[in-house]
Design a protein around this motif. Structure first.
Motif, PDB file in Angstrom:
ATOM      1  N   VAL A  99      39.443  29.932 105.438  1.00 54.97           N
ATOM      2  CA  VAL A  99      40.453  28.884 105.695  1.00 54.97           C
ATOM      3  C   VAL A  99      39.116  27.715 105.848  1.00 54.97           C
ATOM      4  CG1 VAL A  99      41.937  27.757 107.224  1.00 54.97           C
ATOM      5  CG2 VAL A  99      41.788  30.381 106.970  1.00 54.97           C
ATOM      6  N   LEU A 100      39.273  26.472 105.075  1.00 61.20           N
ATOM      7  CA  LEU A 100      38.201  25.668 104.993  1.00 61.20           C
ATOM      8  C   LEU A 100      38.690  24.221 105.551  1.00 61.20           C
ATOM      9  CD1 LEU A 100      36.920  26.480 101.517  1.00 61.20           C
ATOM     10  CD2 LEU A 100      35.648  26.962 103.583  1.00 61.20           C
ATOM     11  N   PHE A 101      37.904  23.531 106.310  1.00 59.19           N
ATOM     12  CA  PHE A 101      38.273  22.347 106.825  1.00 59.19           C
ATOM     13  C   PHE A 101      37.285  21.257 106.491  1.00 59.19           C
ATOM     14  CE2 PHE A 101      40.195  25.513 109.487  1.00 59.19           C
ATOM     15  CZ  PHE A 101      41.469  24.844 109.845  1.00 59.19           C
ATOM     16  N   TRP A 118      32.301  29.592  94.365  1.00 58.35           N
ATOM     17  CA  TRP A 118      31.300  30.725  95.012  1.00 58.35           C
ATOM     18  C   TRP A 118      32.571  31.328  95.691  1.00 58.35           C
ATOM     19  CZ3 TRP A 118      29.628  30.070 100.462  1.00 58.35           C
ATOM     20  CH2 TRP A 118      28.936  31.464 100.690  1.00 58.35           C
ATOM     21  N   LEU A 119      33.074  31.171  96.458  1.00 53.66           N
ATOM     22  CA  LEU A 119      34.018  31.803  97.311  1.00 53.66           C
ATOM     23  C   LEU A 119      35.041  32.711  96.744  1.00 53.66           C
ATOM     24  CD1 LEU A 119      34.413  29.670 100.742  1.00 53.66           C
ATOM     25  CD2 LEU A 119      32.926  31.516 100.481  1.00 53.66           C
ATOM     26  N   TYR A 120      35.796  31.766  95.595  1.00 53.77           N
ATOM     27  CA  TYR A 120      36.774  32.367  95.011  1.00 53.77           C
ATOM     28  C   TYR A 120      36.060  33.554  93.937  1.00 53.77           C
ATOM     29  CZ  TYR A 120      40.490  32.232  91.281  1.00 53.77           C
ATOM     30  OH  TYR A 120      41.640  32.543  90.339  1.00 53.77           O
ATOM     31  N   GLY A 121      35.029  33.426  93.370  1.00 54.27           N
ATOM     32  CA  GLY A 121      34.378  34.237  92.640  1.00 54.27           C
ATOM     33  C   GLY A 121      33.856  35.536  93.207  1.00 54.27           C
ATOM     34  N   ILE A 122      33.850  35.542  94.552  1.00 54.65           N
ATOM     35  CA  ILE A 122      33.507  36.766  95.057  1.00 54.65           C
ATOM     36  C   ILE A 122      34.629  37.539  96.007  1.00 54.65           C
ATOM     37  CG2 ILE A 122      31.014  36.261  95.537  1.00 54.65           C
ATOM     38  CD1 ILE A 122      31.624  35.486  98.412  1.00 54.65           C
ATOM     39  N   GLY A 123      35.917  37.100  95.460  1.00 54.97           N
ATOM     40  CA  GLY A 123      37.034  37.801  95.810  1.00 54.97           C
ATOM     41  C   GLY A 123      37.818  37.179  97.051  1.00 54.97           C
ATOM     42  N   CYS A 124      37.638  35.925  97.277  1.00 55.94           N
ATOM     43  CA  CYS A 124      38.321  35.497  98.563  1.00 55.94           C
ATOM     44  C   CYS A 124      39.570  34.560  98.173  1.00 55.94           C
ATOM     45  CB  CYS A 124      37.362  34.384  99.310  1.00 55.94           C
ATOM     46  SG  CYS A 124      35.817  35.171  99.713  1.00 55.94           S
ATOM     47  N   ASP A 125      40.620  34.782  98.950  1.00 58.11           N
ATOM     48  CA  ASP A 125      41.699  33.973  98.982  1.00 58.11           C
ATOM     49  C   ASP A 125      41.336  32.617  99.657  1.00 58.11           C
ATOM     50  OD1 ASP A 125      43.332  35.706  97.969  1.00 58.11           O
ATOM     51  OD2 ASP A 125      44.882  35.802  99.696  1.00 58.11           O
ATOM     52  N   LEU A 126      41.859  31.500  99.482  1.00 57.10           N
ATOM     53  CA  LEU A 126      41.201  30.147 100.057  1.00 57.10           C
ATOM     54  C   LEU A 126      42.543  29.510 100.500  1.00 57.10           C
ATOM     55  CD1 LEU A 126      38.973  28.761  97.207  1.00 57.10           C
ATOM     56  CD2 LEU A 126      38.349  30.219  99.227  1.00 57.10           C
ATOM     57  N   ARG A 149      40.912  20.947 116.489  1.00 62.01           N
ATOM     58  CA  ARG A 149      40.741  22.346 116.880  1.00 62.01           C
ATOM     59  C   ARG A 149      41.868  23.209 117.201  1.00 62.01           C
ATOM     60  NH1 ARG A 149      39.865  21.658 123.327  1.00 62.01           N
ATOM     61  NH2 ARG A 149      39.807  23.988 123.665  1.00 62.01           N
ATOM     62  N   ARG A 150      42.779  22.258 117.637  1.00 62.54           N
ATOM     63  CA  ARG A 150      44.386  22.940 117.942  1.00 62.54           C
ATOM     64  C   ARG A 150      45.070  23.015 116.858  1.00 62.54           C
ATOM     65  NH1 ARG A 150      44.877  17.893 122.201  1.00 62.54           N
ATOM     66  NH2 ARG A 150      43.352  18.512 123.635  1.00 62.54           N
ATOM     67  N   ASP A 151      44.750  22.263 115.916  1.00 63.24           N
ATOM     68  CA  ASP A 151      45.273  22.354 114.378  1.00 63.24           C
ATOM     69  C   ASP A 151      44.854  23.688 113.898  1.00 63.24           C
ATOM     70  OD1 ASP A 151      46.183  19.892 114.812  1.00 63.24           O
ATOM     71  OD2 ASP A 151      44.978  18.702 113.507  1.00 63.24           O
ATOM     72  N   VAL A 152      43.588  24.204 113.936  1.00 64.60           N
ATOM     73  CA  VAL A 152      43.027  25.206 113.536  1.00 64.60           C
ATOM     74  C   VAL A 152      43.983  26.417 114.141  1.00 64.60           C
ATOM     75  CG1 VAL A 152      41.193  26.950 113.826  1.00 64.60           C
ATOM     76  CG2 VAL A 152      40.782  24.379 113.311  1.00 64.60           C
ATOM     77  N   ALA A 153      44.255  26.397 115.438  1.00 60.66           N
ATOM     78  CA  ALA A 153      45.050  27.444 116.053  1.00 60.66           C
ATOM     79  C   ALA A 153      46.420  27.517 115.396  1.00 60.66           C
ATOM     80  CB  ALA A 153      45.021  27.108 117.516  1.00 60.66           C
ATOM     81  N   ASP A 154      46.816  26.111 114.949  1.00 55.56           N
ATOM     82  CA  ASP A 154      48.357  26.118 114.626  1.00 55.56           C
ATOM     83  C   ASP A 154      48.302  26.919 113.024  1.00 55.56           C
ATOM     84  OD1 ASP A 154      49.326  25.031 116.588  1.00 55.56           O
ATOM     85  OD2 ASP A 154      48.930  22.807 115.672  1.00 55.56           O
ATOM     86  N   TRP A 155      46.985  26.838 112.247  1.00 54.19           N
ATOM     87  CA  TRP A 155      47.004  27.381 111.106  1.00 54.19           C
ATOM     88  C   TRP A 155      46.757  28.801 111.023  1.00 54.19           C
ATOM     89  CZ3 TRP A 155      48.586  25.496 106.614  1.00 54.19           C
ATOM     90  CH2 TRP A 155      48.646  23.996 106.451  1.00 54.19           C
ATOM     91  N   MET A 156      46.158  29.175 112.254  1.00 50.29           N
ATOM     92  CA  MET A 156      46.116  30.705 112.216  1.00 50.29           C
ATOM     93  C   MET A 156      47.405  31.448 112.691  1.00 50.29           C
ATOM     94  SD  MET A 156      42.841  31.410 111.797  1.00 50.29           S
ATOM     95  CE  MET A 156      43.119  29.917 110.368  1.00 50.29           C
ATOM     96  N   GLY A 157      48.134  30.671 113.671  1.00 50.87           N
ATOM     97  CA  GLY A 157      49.606  31.213 114.019  1.00 50.87           C
ATOM     98  C   GLY A 157      50.531  31.242 112.591  1.00 50.87           C
ATOM     99  N   TYR A 158      50.199  30.006 111.872  1.00 49.39           N
ATOM    100  CA  TYR A 158      51.160  30.037 110.364  1.00 49.39           C
ATOM    101  C   TYR A 158      50.649  31.437 109.879  1.00 49.39           C
ATOM    102  CZ  TYR A 158      51.725  29.133 105.464  1.00 49.39           C
ATOM    103  OH  TYR A 158      51.880  29.313 104.299  1.00 49.39           O
ATOM    104  N   LEU A 159      49.511  31.763 109.845  1.00 51.36           N
ATOM    105  CA  LEU A 159      49.072  32.810 109.031  1.00 51.36           C
ATOM    106  C   LEU A 159      49.561  34.296 109.603  1.00 51.36           C
ATOM    107  CD1 LEU A 159      45.251  32.096 108.088  1.00 51.36           C
ATOM    108  CD2 LEU A 159      47.117  32.127 106.432  1.00 51.36           C
ATOM    109  N   GLU A 160      49.433  34.273 110.855  1.00 47.28           N
ATOM    110  CA  GLU A 160      49.963  35.484 111.529  1.00 47.28           C
ATOM    111  C   GLU A 160      51.553  35.700 111.299  1.00 47.28           C
ATOM    112  OE1 GLU A 160      48.812  37.426 115.946  1.00 47.28           O
ATOM    113  OE2 GLU A 160      49.207  35.380 115.867  1.00 47.28           O
ATOM    114  N   ARG A 161      52.110  34.454 111.674  1.00 47.11           N
ATOM    115  CA  ARG A 161      53.717  34.696 111.755  1.00 47.11           C
ATOM    116  C   ARG A 161      54.516  34.447 110.500  1.00 47.11           C
ATOM    117  NH1 ARG A 161      52.298  31.476 116.383  1.00 47.11           N
ATOM    118  NH2 ARG A 161      52.842  29.496 115.039  1.00 47.11           N
ATOM    119  N   GLU A 162      54.112  33.276 109.568  1.00 49.74           N
ATOM    120  CA  GLU A 162      54.571  33.285 108.374  1.00 49.74           C
ATOM    121  C   GLU A 162      54.243  34.004 107.436  1.00 49.74           C
ATOM    122  OE1 GLU A 162      57.310  31.068 108.532  1.00 49.74           O
ATOM    123  OE2 GLU A 162      56.957  30.965 110.542  1.00 49.74           O
ATOM    124  N   ARG A 163      52.994  34.253 107.076  1.00 49.25           N
ATOM    125  CA  ARG A 163      52.389  35.058 106.219  1.00 49.25           C
ATOM    126  C   ARG A 163      52.114  36.491 106.320  1.00 49.25           C
ATOM    127  NH1 ARG A 163      51.203  31.025 102.231  1.00 49.25           N
ATOM    128  NH2 ARG A 163      50.813  32.606 100.774  1.00 49.25           N
TER     129      ARG A 163
END
Length: 318
Positions: A99-101, A118-126, A149-163
């Motif tokens: 997850v890139l900022f 580079w990251l895509y080439g070594i098998g990373c979702d972005l 930094r609070r937005d980072v927490a919100d993105w992590m919550g999205y990954l956890e709950r929605e995805r």
């Protein structure tokens, strides 16, 4: 005597007005991404051939990244802003999610086209987030990492709950994006977050605003920074001494890979050194000779990639 007093009073009032205007401009230029940028670190004059080639590569790789199949996603921040991101799936079975900022006045394509390749080439979702008040995301003022930094927490919550994410997640950022992920590293995050890559991060909003003001406006720390602090609190509703990367890395459990160019004339290299020294979790610091701001990946590409992959153990990661 009366005339002298009137002239003296006028001079004092004019000086006070200029002081107010000058530092109001600093606050607005620094925190409002839509304001005209007069604080560029690039300066004027002929662009050196190596820098011209890097810029060409950045543009080319940015177009490549933008043209990849992607899912455009949205979340709501804790203070109600619509934040936009772009999810790109790796070819085949993904090994991890990065997850890139992006940085101050940056963009997801401009800051991460080459690193993303580079990251895509070594098998990373972005997942490439557009930071608040920048790009397609809502907001009037940037928070220099304190709000983000609070937005980072919100993105992590999205990954956890929605995805319902099951991949190991690594946070990455450049410049203000590096400060963002470093400040988030000390907060409570889901267990799938495994590490942080911070390239050219700064220590705190206070330190960075003073650095910009000192270089661009020749200001002295006091009373200028006291006034800027009041302005930021009034307009953007956060304190520039409210939080710092140094406070965060003292309490994080996450491994952190720090990178900084030794020729960085925008965010001083000492800021990454200070954060590295303060960090109590597993850590590594890569300093790249000759590299300017967010240029280490281009100046020492093979070493950069090898060291990051070794540090996080990506080569053996399922």
């Amino acid at each position: 005597m009366k005339t002298f007093c009137i002239v003296l009073a006028a001079v004092i009032l004019l000086a006070a007005a200029l002081f107010v205007i000058k530092y109001h401009i600093l606050m607005n230029l620094a925190l409002n991404a839509r304001a005209r940028n007069l604080l560029s670190s690039n300066g004027k004059g002929e662009i050196p051939p190596r820098e011209a080639e890097i810029r060409r590569q950045i543009q080319e790789d940015g177009r490549w990244l933008e043209n990849l199949p992607r899912e455009d996603v949205e979340i709501r921040s804790q203070d109600g802003l619509r934040l936009v991101g772009h999810y790109i799936r790796a070819q085949g079975q993904p090994k991890r999610l990065i997850v890139l900022f992006h940085g101050w006045r940056g963009s997801w394509t401009g800051d991460f086209g080459s690193i993303g390749k580079w990251l895509y080439g070594i098998g990373c979702d972005l997942l490439l987030a557009e930071q608040r008040a920048q790009g397609a995301s809502e907001g009037k003022y940037m928070g220099f990492g304190v709000l983000e930094r609070r937005d980072v927490a919100d993105w992590m919550g999205y990954l956890e709950r929605e995805r319902h994410n099951t991949l190991p997640v690594y946070l990455g950022g450049v410049s203000m994006g590096a400060a963002t992920v470093l400040m988030a590293a000390g907060d409570a995050l889901p267990g799938f977050v495994r590490g942080v890559l911070a390239d050219c991060g700064f220590t705190s909003p206070y330190d960075m605003l003073y650095e910009v003001g000192r270089k661009s406006l020749h200001m002295r720390e006091h009373p200028a920074m006291d006034y800027v602090s009041l302005l930021v609190k009034f307009h953007a509703d956060f304190g520039i001494k409210e939080y710092s990367t140094l406070e965060s890395v003292k309490k994080t459990r996450l491994p952190i890979f720090f990178v900084h160019g030794l020729a960085d004339d925008f965010v001083p290299c000492r800021m990454s050194r200070e954060a590295y020294q303060a960090c109590t979790s597993p850590k590594e610091l890569l300093l790249v000779e000759g590299a300017g701001h967010v240029r280490s990946f281009f100046y020492d590409n093979e070493n950069y990639r090898r060291k990051v992959e070794d540090f996080f153990g990506w080569k053996g990661q399922a």
